[in-house]
Design an enzyme around this catalytic site. Structure first.
Site, PDB file in Angstrom:
ATOM      1  N   CYS A   1      35.901  32.829  35.543  1.00  0.00           N
ATOM      2  CA  CYS A   1      36.483  31.827  36.436  1.00  0.00           C
ATOM      3  C   CYS A   1      35.730  31.848  37.757  1.00  0.00           C
ATOM      4  CB  CYS A   1      37.969  32.141  36.680  1.00  0.00           C
ATOM      5  SG  CYS A   1      38.783  30.973  37.801  1.00  0.00           S
TER       6      CYS A   1
ATOM      7  N   HIS B   1      37.514  19.452  35.818  1.00  0.00           N
ATOM      8  CA  HIS B   1      36.865  18.409  36.604  1.00  0.00           C
ATOM      9  C   HIS B   1      37.421  18.409  38.022  1.00  0.00           C
ATOM     10  CE1 HIS B   1      35.970  17.070  32.496  1.00  0.00           C
ATOM     11  NE2 HIS B   1      34.861  16.633  33.059  1.00  0.00           N
TER      12      HIS B   1
ATOM     13  N   CYS C   1      44.311  29.294  37.390  1.00  0.00           N
ATOM     14  CA  CYS C   1      43.735  28.558  38.520  1.00  0.00           C
ATOM     15  C   CYS C   1      43.749  27.060  38.243  1.00  0.00           C
ATOM     16  CB  CYS C   1      42.319  29.042  38.804  1.00  0.00           C
ATOM     17  SG  CYS C   1      42.234  30.711  39.521  1.00  0.00           S
TER      18      CYS C   1
ATOM     19  N   CYS D   1      44.544  33.953  39.804  1.00  0.00           N
ATOM     20  CA  CYS D   1      43.520  34.045  38.758  1.00  0.00           C
ATOM     21  C   CYS D   1      43.888  35.121  37.740  1.00  0.00           C
ATOM     22  CB  CYS D   1      42.160  34.364  39.370  1.00  0.00           C
ATOM     23  SG  CYS D   1      40.796  34.227  38.197  1.00  0.00           S
TER      24      CYS D   1
ATOM     25  N   CYS E   1      39.864  29.443  35.024  1.00  0.00           N
ATOM     26  CA  CYS E   1      40.838  30.041  34.108  1.00  0.00           C
ATOM     27  C   CYS E   1      42.087  29.158  34.052  1.00  0.00           C
ATOM     28  CB  CYS E   1      41.200  31.469  34.537  1.00  0.00           C
ATOM     29  SG  CYS E   1      42.295  31.564  35.978  1.00  0.00           S
TER      30      CYS E   1
END
Length: 97
Positions: A13, A32, A57, A21, A54
């Protein structure tokens, strides 16, 4: 150019939101990063405008889960993650610079 969505699988990540996270590379996808004017309503940006992210997140940057951080702080982490991702794909040769 390589398929950047497939390339994201198993990668670290790059957003790394503190206390969010999960550091589980198996949950990493290409998230995106919407930038005003880069795509139409309901459309995603091109894959190069994305970040390896990840699942935890990704939930925060997409607004599905709340966090202790402001939208501005989350956006900054998201943009830094996008830059780190772009550097990685260039170094890997998946995108020519």
């Amino acid at each position: 150019m390589a398929n950047l969505r497939k390339l994201a699988h198993g990668k670290e990540c790059q957003v790394r939101i503190p206390n969010v996270c999960n550091f589980n590379n198996e949950t990493t996808v290409l998230a995106h990063v919407p930038i005003k004017g880069s795509a139409g309503m309901g459309q995603k940006t091109i894959d190069l405008i994305g970040t390896w992210c990840c699942s935890n997140c990704h939930d925060v940057i997409d607004g599905r889960v709340k966090s202790q951080f402001s939208r501005e702080e989350i956006d900054n982490m998201k943009y830094e993650g996008m830059i780190r991702t772009q550097l990685n794909v260039v170094r890997m040769g998946a995108v020519k610079w």
